[in-house]
Every structure is written in structure tokens, then in C-alpha cells.
Motif scaffolding. Structure first.
Motif, mmCIF file in Angstrom:
data_model
loop_
_atom_site.group_PDB
_atom_site.id
_atom_site.type_symbol
_atom_site.label_atom_id
_atom_site.label_comp_id
_atom_site.label_asym_id
_atom_site.label_seq_id
_atom_site.Cartn_x
_atom_site.Cartn_y
_atom_site.Cartn_z
ATOM 1 N N THR A 161 0.833 -1.202 0.000
ATOM 2 C CA THR A 161 0.000 0.000 0.000
ATOM 3 C C THR A 161 0.867 1.252 0.000
ATOM 4 O OG1 THR A 161 -1.801 -1.121 1.151
ATOM 5 C CG2 THR A 161 -1.764 1.279 1.274
ATOM 6 N N VAL A 162 0.640 2.092 -0.998
ATOM 7 C CA VAL A 162 1.368 3.346 -1.128
ATOM 8 C C VAL A 162 0.425 4.477 -0.723
ATOM 9 C CG1 VAL A 162 2.546 4.902 -2.736
ATOM 10 C CG2 VAL A 162 2.744 2.410 -3.029
ATOM 11 N N VAL A 163 0.809 5.244 0.280
ATOM 12 C CA VAL A 163 -0.009 6.384 0.689
ATOM 13 C C VAL A 163 0.654 7.661 0.181
ATOM 14 C CG1 VAL A 163 -0.862 7.718 2.663
ATOM 15 C CG2 VAL A 163 -0.974 5.213 2.703
ATOM 16 N N VAL A 164 -0.136 8.408 -0.601
ATOM 17 C CA VAL A 164 0.406 9.609 -1.250
ATOM 18 C C VAL A 164 -0.036 10.846 -0.486
ATOM 19 C CG1 VAL A 164 0.551 10.904 -3.413
ATOM 20 C CG2 VAL A 164 0.165 8.421 -3.469
ATOM 21 N N LEU A 165 0.897 11.736 -0.202
ATOM 22 C CA LEU A 165 0.518 13.042 0.301
ATOM 23 C C LEU A 165 1.336 14.117 -0.401
ATOM 24 C CD1 LEU A 165 1.430 13.106 4.120
ATOM 25 C CD2 LEU A 165 2.046 11.283 2.632
ATOM 26 N N ILE A 186 4.546 2.282 2.131
ATOM 27 C CA ILE A 186 5.461 3.273 1.562
ATOM 28 C C ILE A 186 4.721 4.613 1.553
ATOM 29 C CG2 ILE A 186 6.692 3.999 -0.534
ATOM 30 C CD1 ILE A 186 6.718 0.969 -1.322
ATOM 31 N N PHE A 187 5.410 5.670 1.956
ATOM 32 C CA PHE A 187 4.842 7.006 1.795
ATOM 33 C C PHE A 187 5.438 7.668 0.567
ATOM 34 C CE2 PHE A 187 4.078 6.829 6.472
ATOM 35 C CZ PHE A 187 2.717 7.118 6.440
ATOM 36 N N VAL A 188 4.574 8.368 -0.166
ATOM 37 C CA VAL A 188 5.065 9.199 -1.263
ATOM 38 C C VAL A 188 4.708 10.642 -0.955
ATOM 39 C CG1 VAL A 188 4.654 9.855 -3.661
ATOM 40 C CG2 VAL A 188 4.992 7.460 -3.083
ATOM 41 N N GLU A 234 11.392 0.827 -4.191
ATOM 42 C CA GLU A 234 10.836 0.572 -2.854
ATOM 43 C C GLU A 234 9.669 -0.415 -2.920
ATOM 44 O OE1 GLU A 234 12.203 1.234 -0.218
ATOM 45 O OE2 GLU A 234 13.537 2.931 -0.623
ATOM 46 N N VAL A 235 8.844 -0.279 -3.959
ATOM 47 C CA VAL A 235 7.709 -1.187 -4.118
ATOM 48 C C VAL A 235 8.210 -2.619 -4.302
ATOM 49 C CG1 VAL A 235 5.820 -1.836 -5.683
ATOM 50 C CG2 VAL A 235 6.101 0.550 -5.008
ATOM 51 N N GLU A 236 9.233 -2.761 -5.124
ATOM 52 C CA GLU A 236 9.795 -4.087 -5.380
ATOM 53 C C GLU A 236 10.459 -4.650 -4.112
ATOM 54 O OE1 GLU A 236 9.320 -6.124 -7.757
ATOM 55 O OE2 GLU A 236 10.690 -7.595 -6.862
#
Ligand SMILES: Nc1nc2c(ncn2[C@@H]2O[C@H](COP(=O)(O)OP(=O)(O)OP(=O)(O)O)[C@@H](O)[C@H]2O)c(=O)[nH]1
Ligand SMILES: [Mg+2]
Lengths: 309, 131
Positions: A161-165, A186-188, A234-236
């Protein structure tokens, strides 16, 4: 139905699209198709991308998908937007930011409204992910606006799960309020071409120190295509970690548990609301509750007894 | 089974205005439909592929600068080529009245001129979806 499923397995895009529609409308005939689809699913890496409105999720997903395509991986995207609770309509606009993918035969994009589904929103998204997975997509990305519990639940489908801010305190607080902090792998910090990205990164890091859960933070500028390579690394890494530690299994078990319970709940609700005999007895029970003859808990016992008989 | 009409609102051609298309999109949403909006500069190939992936019941095409010929008929032709015969194709925008019969002859199901009351479009779609 079997033939439709077979065609979807072969990657036939009309068949895939039609199956997803059946999932969305809660059709019971879907079961026959999923008997064939499910054994062939489970290969894809499912990535959830969430964050409050307008942080650049769709733009970022498009950039990610373009990179995956460069690596020769096929991509499925499920983009969920809110349905108006008043009209039941929805404006599904995520594709506006994904036009560079529109004519790539190895990319399949589906827009979905949250609708007021009896089976819960996640049900249809789960099915769509499985269908895309079984059709051979290597990477499946799910976009949801992180606004309510339903959306947060949906994202639990994801392996990663990627959380975007974005830079700025307002969205930061919104993100915390929406309960998105806890679910991030992961934070973006997107829109890092704007001022303030560094201080947002620092705030994230000090928050994580308090909660003692450290996850990677990546700065991106989706419109410039910057930082996307780092994000994919990072996702990988995360996916590799999931596989190495057995966490992938656990997450998938949680996914299927949630799905199973949702399907059962959906069917129960349907029985209560849609089937004549129950609608009548529920109506009668509600009247007795309203008149003070019966309390809601005892009435619920009666409904359950009726369902289980 | 829950049934929901899904409409792809698409803007083929090179003109840079989509205000009209957005007004129609919002009206359809307010009428309870799911509207997939894709933005400007769509090619007929993109439109047809999107309609298939989104399993749209309706494609609504909007053009302001004379792009309706040949782009609207091209969408119809590509649908046929892909074996799709259950999507309603309608058009709108600034289209000279004398072109309307030609568009219909080319397989566009209906054409709405500027100033068509929005509920007329809504009603037309409800009555004419093909599945
Ligand atoms: N400056 C800047 N703008 C960006 C960036 N990424 C996206 N945007 C812009 O932000 C706006 C919203 O982008 P979307 O990708 O639609 O955002 P979203 O999070 O998908 O939006 P919703 O689906 O409506 O919640 C658009 O105008 C984008 O062009 C970025 O990295 N920098
Ligand atoms: Mg979006």
C-alpha cells in the motif's frame, strides 16, 4: 458464463470488462466464472495507491505503469471514485490523467464508482483484481480516495500500500484523520516540485519515530516523472520482503478472509431486503419495534432464527 | 441485480474546449449514471478501446470544430470492426443541421444540437440503451 471466463483467461478484453461488470452489479451468475478464474489468480503483485483528493494519485499511477511497461510487465488498473449517495451517479475522471496508457494493449484500466453496494465496495474490487490477475496482468494497481472506512478497507486488498501526500500541513492532517498513516507500506510525498516537501518528509519521519513503525518515504513529482524509479525500487523491495518473511501469505489470507465474510454478509443482506418472505417479516418486526412491543435485539434474534432455519 | 448505466463521454479532435462535454457529464451523473470522462484530444481508437474496457453502454461524442466528420463515423466503424454492436453512440456539440442525417446514415444513433435540454439527452439514453 464458462465461455466468458475462458475468454477472460486468454486476455480477451471484452470478456474481462463484462465479467467486471457482473461483479459490480452483484450478479450471482459470477460464481460460475470465478470457479474458473480463481485457481488462475494469485500471480500478480497488487499495489494499492491511496491518499486524499487531488494529491496526484492518478498521475503517479500513470507514470508507474509506463515504467512497468518499459520493463515488459503488463498492467491492470482499477480506479475507484466516490458515488454520490444522493443520486447514485458518479463522475469517474481518473482516466484524464492516464491518457498515455489508453492505446497500449497490455494495459487494462477500469473505473469504478463506490456505489451503495450491498456486498460492500470491496467485493467488486476484489473480483476485478482477481479477474485481471487471472487474465495475466503482472502488476495490478488499485486507486482509491482515502476518505472513509470503506475506502481504507478496499486498500487492504493490496500486497503493497502506497499512501500519497503532498507538501503542506492541511493535507497532512487530512491524511492522519483518514486513518491512512497506519496502513502505509510506503509514503510518497508527491508534488515535491512545490516548496515544503522536505519539511513534510521530516514530519512523516518524526511521526514514524513515535509510532516505531518505519516505512520508506519517497519524494516524487508525477507531472515531471521524477522519483518514480525510486518509488518502484521501494515497491519491489517491499514485495520481496513480503515473500521472504511469509508476510505475503498472511496478507493474502487476510484478503480472502475479508472477502469471504463480505460475500456472506452481502448475501445475507440481500436475503433480508430482496426476498419477499423476509421483507414482509422484517416490515412487521419494524412495526412492532416502533410501537414499543418489541426491542430491536429480540427482533434481530427472530430474523436470524428465520435465516438459519 | 443492480443495473447502472455507464456512459463514456469523449472528446475527439483537436479543439481545446470541453465545457459542453463536462456540463453533459454532470447532468448524466446527476441522473444517476456512471460517467467515465477521459479529457481532450481522444482518437477514435482510444475511444473505442476505452468503451470496451469500461464496458460502457453509451458513447457520447462531443465536437465543436467540425471534427464530427470523419471522427464520429470512424468510432462507429471501429466498433463494428471489433464486433461490438451493443453500445449506443450519440453525438453533440456544434454540428450543422445538414450534417445530422449524414451522421445518422453513418451509424451514429442520435445527434443533439447545442441547446438541447439536458433531460432530453438523459431520457433518450434511458429509453435506448441496447442492453
Ligand atoms: N505540481 C504538481 N502537480 C501535480 C503533480 N502530480 C499531479 N499533479 C496535478 O494535481 C492534479 C490532480 O492530479 P490527479 O492525478 O488527478 O490526482 P488524484 O489524487 O488522482 O485526484 P482524485 O482522483 O480526484 O483524488 C492535476 O492537476 C495534476 O496535474 C506533481 O507532481 N506536481
Ligand atoms: Mg485520481
Amino acid at each position: 458464463m464458462r465461455e466468458l471466463a475462458e475468454r477472460a483467461l486468454r486476455g480477451d478484453r471484452r470478456a474481462i470488462a463484462r465479467l467486471i461488470s457482473l461483479a459490480e452489479s452483484g450478479s450471482e451468475s459470477l460464481k460460475e466464472a470465478m470457479e474458473i478464474i480463481h485457481p488462475r489468480a494469485g500471480r500478480a503483485h497488487v499495489i494499492g495507491v491511496t491518499g486524499v483528493m487531488g494529491v496526484g494519485k492518478s498521475t503517479l499511477i500513470c507514470e508507474m505503469a509506463l515504467k512497468y511497461r518499459e520493463m515488459g510487465k503488463s498492467v491492470g488498473i482499477v480506479a475507484v471514485d466516490p458515488t454520490s449517495p444522493f443520486t447514485g451517479g458518479a463522475l469517474l475522471g481518473d482516466r484524464v490523467r492516464m491518457n498515455p496508457l489508453a492505446s497500449d494493449g497490455e494495459v487494462f484500466i477500469r473505473s469504478m464508482g463506490t456505489r451503495g453496494k450491498l456486498g460492500g465496495l470491496s467485493g467488486a474490487v476484489y473480483d476485478a483484481v482477481e479477474i485481471l490477475d487471472a487474465s495475466g496482468k503482472d502488476i495490478i494497481i488499485v486507486e482509491t480516495v482515502g476518505v472513509g472506512q470503506a475506502e481504507v478497507d478496499v486498500i487492504r486488498i493490496a500486497d503493497t500500500t502506497v499512501v500519497v501526500l503532498v507538501p503542506g500541513l492541511g493535507d497532512f492532517i487530512q491524511t492522519i484523520k483518514a486513518g491512512l498513516m497506519e496502513i502505509a507500506d510506503i509514503f510518497v510525498v508527491n508534488k515535491s516540485d512545490r516548496p515544503g516537501a522536505d519539511s513534510t518528509v521530516n514530519e512523516l519521519k518524526s511521526m514514524m519515530e513515535i509510532s516505531e513503525k518505519m516505512v520508506p518515504v519517497v519524494c516524487t513529482s508525477a507531472t515531471e516523472g521524477e522519483g518514480v524509479d525510486e518509488l518502484l525500487v521501494e515497491v519491489e523491495n517491499h514485495f520481496q520482503m513480503l515473500k521472504d518473511t511469509g508476510e505475503l501469505e498472511r496478507r493474502r489470507r487476510r484478503r480472502y478472509e475479508t472477502e469471504l465474510v463480505e460475500i456472506v454478509m452481502g448475501r445475507l443482506k440481500k436475503m433480508i431486503y430482496d426476498e419477499g418472505r423476509f421483507r414482509e417479516s422484517v416490515g412487521e418486526l419494524v412495526r412492532r419495534i416502533t410501537d414499543g412491543e418489541l426491542d430491536p435485539h429480540s427482533a434481530a434474534e427472530e430474523v436470524l432464527a428465520g435465516l438459519l432455519r | 441485480m443492480e443495473r447502472k448505466i455507464r456512459v463514456l463521454v469523449a472528446k475527439p479532435g483537436l479543439d481545446g474546449h470541453d465545457r459542453g462535454a463536462k456540463v453533459v457529464a454532470r447532468a448524466l451523473r446527476d441522473a444517476g449514471m456512471e460517467v467515465i470522462y477521459t479529457g481532450l484530444h481522444q482518437t477514435p481508437e482510444m475511444i473505442v478501446e476505452t468503451a470496451i474496457q469500461e464496458d460502457a453502454h453509451v458513447i457520447g461524442l462531443s465536437a465543436l470544430s467540425g471534427a464530427h466528420f470523419p471522427l464520429f463515423p470512424e468510432v462507429v466503424r471501429l466498433l463494428k470492426e471489433r464486433g461490438v454492436d451493443d453500445i449506443l453512440v450519440i453525438g453533440g456539440g456544434i454540428i450543422p443541421p445538414e450534417d445530422i442525417p449524414k451522421l445518422k446514415a453513418a451509424g451514429v444513433d442520435e445527434v443533439f444540437g447545442p441547446g438541447t435540454p439536458l433531460n432530453e439527452i438523459v431520457e433518450y439514453i434511458r429509453r435506448n440503451v441496447k442492453r
